[in-house]
Write a protein that holds these residues in place. Sequence first.
Motif, PDB file in Angstrom:
ATOM      1  N   ALA A  74       0.833  -1.208   0.000  1.00  0.00           N
ATOM      2  CA  ALA A  74       0.000   0.000   0.000  1.00  0.00           C
ATOM      3  C   ALA A  74       0.869   1.259   0.000  1.00  0.00           C
ATOM      4  O   ALA A  74       0.593   2.207  -0.739  1.00  0.00           O
ATOM      5  CB  ALA A  74      -0.940   0.003   1.203  1.00  0.00           C
ATOM      6  N   VAL A  75       1.919   1.262   0.794  1.00  0.00           N
ATOM      7  CA  VAL A  75       2.823   2.421   0.824  1.00  0.00           C
ATOM      8  C   VAL A  75       3.561   2.534  -0.503  1.00  0.00           C
ATOM      9  O   VAL A  75       3.702   3.634  -1.061  1.00  0.00           O
ATOM     10  CB  VAL A  75       3.811   2.328   2.010  1.00  0.00           C
ATOM     11  N   GLY A  76       4.021   1.410  -1.029  1.00  0.00           N
ATOM     12  CA  GLY A  76       4.701   1.422  -2.335  1.00  0.00           C
ATOM     13  C   GLY A  76       3.799   1.953  -3.425  1.00  0.00           C
ATOM     14  O   GLY A  76       4.225   2.724  -4.286  1.00  0.00           O
ATOM     15  N   LEU A  77       2.537   1.582  -3.378  1.00  0.00           N
ATOM     16  CA  LEU A  77       1.582   2.074  -4.372  1.00  0.00           C
ATOM     17  C   LEU A  77       1.253   3.547  -4.158  1.00  0.00           C
ATOM     18  O   LEU A  77       0.951   4.259  -5.122  1.00  0.00           O
ATOM     19  CB  LEU A  77       0.319   1.223  -4.359  1.00  0.00           C
ATOM     20  N   THR A  78       1.327   4.029  -2.925  1.00  0.00           N
ATOM     21  CA  THR A  78       1.130   5.457  -2.671  1.00  0.00           C
ATOM     22  C   THR A  78       2.257   6.252  -3.318  1.00  0.00           C
ATOM     23  O   THR A  78       2.026   7.304  -3.929  1.00  0.00           O
ATOM     24  CB  THR A  78       1.031   5.740  -1.161  1.00  0.00           C
TER      25      THR A  78
ATOM     26  N   SER B 239      14.234   5.509  -4.848  1.00  0.00           N
ATOM     27  CA  SER B 239      14.803   5.683  -3.509  1.00  0.00           C
ATOM     28  C   SER B 239      13.707   5.710  -2.449  1.00  0.00           C
ATOM     29  O   SER B 239      13.864   5.116  -1.374  1.00  0.00           O
ATOM     30  CB  SER B 239      15.627   6.981  -3.443  1.00  0.00           C
ATOM     31  N   ALA B 240      12.613   6.391  -2.744  1.00  0.00           N
ATOM     32  CA  ALA B 240      11.485   6.443  -1.797  1.00  0.00           C
ATOM     33  C   ALA B 240      10.926   5.051  -1.557  1.00  0.00           C
ATOM     34  O   ALA B 240      10.551   4.713  -0.421  1.00  0.00           O
ATOM     35  CB  ALA B 240      10.399   7.381  -2.324  1.00  0.00           C
ATOM     36  N   SER B 241      10.874   4.239  -2.593  1.00  0.00           N
ATOM     37  CA  SER B 241      10.393   2.860  -2.436  1.00  0.00           C
ATOM     38  C   SER B 241      11.322   2.060  -1.535  1.00  0.00           C
ATOM     39  O   SER B 241      10.868   1.319  -0.657  1.00  0.00           O
ATOM     40  CB  SER B 241      10.263   2.176  -3.799  1.00  0.00           C
ATOM     41  N   ILE B 242      12.609   2.213  -1.743  1.00  0.00           N
ATOM     42  CA  ILE B 242      13.596   1.496  -0.925  1.00  0.00           C
ATOM     43  C   ILE B 242      13.524   1.961   0.530  1.00  0.00           C
ATOM     44  O   ILE B 242      13.494   1.144   1.462  1.00  0.00           O
ATOM     45  CB  ILE B 242      15.020   1.673  -1.493  1.00  0.00           C
ATOM     46  N   ILE B 243      13.467   3.263   0.734  1.00  0.00           N
ATOM     47  CA  ILE B 243      13.395   3.812   2.089  1.00  0.00           C
ATOM     48  C   ILE B 243      12.109   3.355   2.790  1.00  0.00           C
ATOM     49  O   ILE B 243      12.138   2.961   3.959  1.00  0.00           O
ATOM     50  CB  ILE B 243      13.522   5.351   2.065  1.00  0.00           C
ATOM     51  N   SER B 244      10.997   3.395   2.069  1.00  0.00           N
ATOM     52  CA  SER B 244       9.732   2.962   2.684  1.00  0.00           C
ATOM     53  C   SER B 244       9.797   1.481   3.047  1.00  0.00           C
ATOM     54  O   SER B 244       9.282   1.068   4.081  1.00  0.00           O
ATOM     55  CB  SER B 244       8.544   3.246   1.769  1.00  0.00           C
ATOM     56  N   TYR B 245      10.445   0.688   2.224  1.00  0.00           N
ATOM     57  CA  TYR B 245      10.613  -0.737   2.532  1.00  0.00           C
ATOM     58  C   TYR B 245      11.375  -0.906   3.843  1.00  0.00           C
ATOM     59  O   TYR B 245      10.969  -1.667   4.718  1.00  0.00           O
ATOM     60  CB  TYR B 245      11.349  -1.449   1.393  1.00  0.00           C
TER      61      TYR B 245
ATOM     62  N   LEU C 239      10.500  -8.736  -4.464  1.00  0.00           N
ATOM     63  CA  LEU C 239       9.826  -8.758  -5.778  1.00  0.00           C
ATOM     64  C   LEU C 239       8.975  -7.502  -5.965  1.00  0.00           C
ATOM     65  O   LEU C 239       9.008  -6.869  -7.018  1.00  0.00           O
ATOM     66  CB  LEU C 239       8.921  -9.985  -5.904  1.00  0.00           C
ATOM     67  N   CYS C 240       8.226  -7.163  -4.938  1.00  0.00           N
ATOM     68  CA  CYS C 240       7.398  -5.956  -4.986  1.00  0.00           C
ATOM     69  C   CYS C 240       8.292  -4.724  -5.110  1.00  0.00           C
ATOM     70  O   CYS C 240       8.023  -3.834  -5.921  1.00  0.00           O
ATOM     71  CB  CYS C 240       6.520  -5.864  -3.743  1.00  0.00           C
ATOM     72  N   LEU C 241       9.352  -4.689  -4.335  1.00  0.00           N
ATOM     73  CA  LEU C 241      10.264  -3.550  -4.349  1.00  0.00           C
ATOM     74  C   LEU C 241      10.908  -3.358  -5.724  1.00  0.00           C
ATOM     75  O   LEU C 241      10.924  -2.249  -6.266  1.00  0.00           O
ATOM     76  CB  LEU C 241      11.342  -3.738  -3.271  1.00  0.00           C
TER      77      LEU C 241
ATOM     78  N   ARG D 226       4.650  -0.087 -23.218  1.00  0.00           N
ATOM     79  CA  ARG D 226       3.856  -1.325 -23.263  1.00  0.00           C
ATOM     80  C   ARG D 226       4.751  -2.566 -23.198  1.00  0.00           C
ATOM     81  O   ARG D 226       4.473  -3.503 -22.448  1.00  0.00           O
ATOM     82  CB  ARG D 226       2.992  -1.357 -24.517  1.00  0.00           C
ATOM     83  N   TYR D 227       5.808  -2.574 -23.984  1.00  0.00           N
ATOM     84  CA  TYR D 227       6.722  -3.726 -23.971  1.00  0.00           C
ATOM     85  C   TYR D 227       7.420  -3.866 -22.611  1.00  0.00           C
ATOM     86  O   TYR D 227       7.562  -4.969 -22.091  1.00  0.00           O
ATOM     87  CB  TYR D 227       7.783  -3.607 -25.072  1.00  0.00           C
ATOM     88  N   SER D 228       7.844  -2.751 -22.049  1.00  0.00           N
ATOM     89  CA  SER D 228       8.588  -2.774 -20.786  1.00  0.00           C
ATOM     90  C   SER D 228       7.740  -3.202 -19.598  1.00  0.00           C
ATOM     91  O   SER D 228       8.248  -3.813 -18.656  1.00  0.00           O
ATOM     92  CB  SER D 228       9.181  -1.387 -20.497  1.00  0.00           C
ATOM     93  N   MET D 229       6.456  -2.890 -19.628  1.00  0.00           N
ATOM     94  CA  MET D 229       5.583  -3.181 -18.496  1.00  0.00           C
ATOM     95  C   MET D 229       5.384  -4.680 -18.257  1.00  0.00           C
ATOM     96  O   MET D 229       4.954  -5.085 -17.177  1.00  0.00           O
ATOM     97  CB  MET D 229       4.224  -2.507 -18.688  1.00  0.00           C
ATOM     98  N   ILE D 230       5.727  -5.499 -19.238  1.00  0.00           N
ATOM     99  CA  ILE D 230       5.576  -6.945 -19.080  1.00  0.00           C
ATOM    100  C   ILE D 230       6.397  -7.458 -17.889  1.00  0.00           C
ATOM    101  O   ILE D 230       5.914  -8.288 -17.111  1.00  0.00           O
ATOM    102  CB  ILE D 230       5.956  -7.678 -20.383  1.00  0.00           C
ATOM    103  N   ILE D 231       7.605  -6.956 -17.727  1.00  0.00           N
ATOM    104  CA  ILE D 231       8.494  -7.465 -16.673  1.00  0.00           C
ATOM    105  C   ILE D 231       7.978  -7.141 -15.264  1.00  0.00           C
ATOM    106  O   ILE D 231       7.761  -8.060 -14.467  1.00  0.00           O
ATOM    107  CB  ILE D 231       9.938  -6.962 -16.882  1.00  0.00           C
ATOM    108  N   PRO D 232       7.761  -5.861 -14.914  1.00  0.00           N
ATOM    109  CA  PRO D 232       7.311  -5.617 -13.535  1.00  0.00           C
ATOM    110  C   PRO D 232       5.898  -6.135 -13.252  1.00  0.00           C
ATOM    111  O   PRO D 232       5.607  -6.518 -12.114  1.00  0.00           O
ATOM    112  CB  PRO D 232       7.392  -4.096 -13.383  1.00  0.00           C
ATOM    113  N   THR D 233       5.060  -6.183 -14.264  1.00  0.00           N
ATOM    114  CA  THR D 233       3.711  -6.725 -14.047  1.00  0.00           C
ATOM    115  C   THR D 233       3.800  -8.220 -13.745  1.00  0.00           C
ATOM    116  O   THR D 233       3.118  -8.721 -12.846  1.00  0.00           O
ATOM    117  CB  THR D 233       2.800  -6.449 -15.262  1.00  0.00           C
ATOM    118  N   SER D 234       4.645  -8.922 -14.468  1.00  0.00           N
ATOM    119  CA  SER D 234       4.855 -10.355 -14.185  1.00  0.00           C
ATOM    120  C   SER D 234       5.420 -10.559 -12.784  1.00  0.00           C
ATOM    121  O   SER D 234       5.008 -11.467 -12.061  1.00  0.00           O
ATOM    122  CB  SER D 234       5.799 -10.973 -15.215  1.00  0.00           C
ATOM    123  N   MET D 235       6.352  -9.701 -12.386  1.00  0.00           N
ATOM    124  CA  MET D 235       6.921  -9.784 -11.038  1.00  0.00           C
ATOM    125  C   MET D 235       5.854  -9.524  -9.977  1.00  0.00           C
ATOM    126  O   MET D 235       5.848 -10.182  -8.928  1.00  0.00           O
ATOM    127  CB  MET D 235       8.072  -8.788 -10.890  1.00  0.00           C
TER     128      MET D 235
END
Length: 178
Positions: A53-57, A86-92, A109-111, A130-139
């Motif tokens: 939830a924080v990562g999505l914020t 960096s904010a994602s890493i710090i929040s983690y 994986l989420c991070l 569109r092509y790039s989004m395949i990787i993080p969406t799969s993760m």
Amino acid sequence: MFEKLALISSFIAMALVATSYFVKKKELYLAFQFLGIIFLILSQFFSFEYFAAVGLTIALIRTFTFYIYEKNNKTASIIWPIIFASASIISYLIINLWILKTLKPVDFLCLVSLILYAFIFRIRNLKIVRYSMIIPTSMSIIYYILISAPIFTIFSYSFELIADVVSIFKYHLPRRKI
């Protein structure tokens, strides 16, 4: 009660995010993503997955930032994805190590997917996005399976991946004439 709210939120998010792949302008793509992320945040909150939830914020702020740049027909500075990553890493670190005092390797994986999204959303070319989004969406799908998220959360990310692939076929692959 909370499971139902998570389910409803995920469904709305799925519809908005899937729609984003079928627009022709990056600005609209980001607008639909922004709205979808709001509902994903609610879904994660109702599922008690606070790191997500924080990562999505952070992702919501990221999407809005890139939307403003796109609306003004400008490319965001590379510093923005670095700030959001960096904010994602710090929040983690704050949430998992300091507050919850747990270190779940699966959260990486989420991070990593959040970090990839930060850099992908900066790209102005919708085809590359569109092509790039395949990787993080799969993760993200793998992450939600591993944390035993509500089935509809997994389904919504899977549906997003399918929508992304279909949009690639629709907009970017040459069609054969029969």
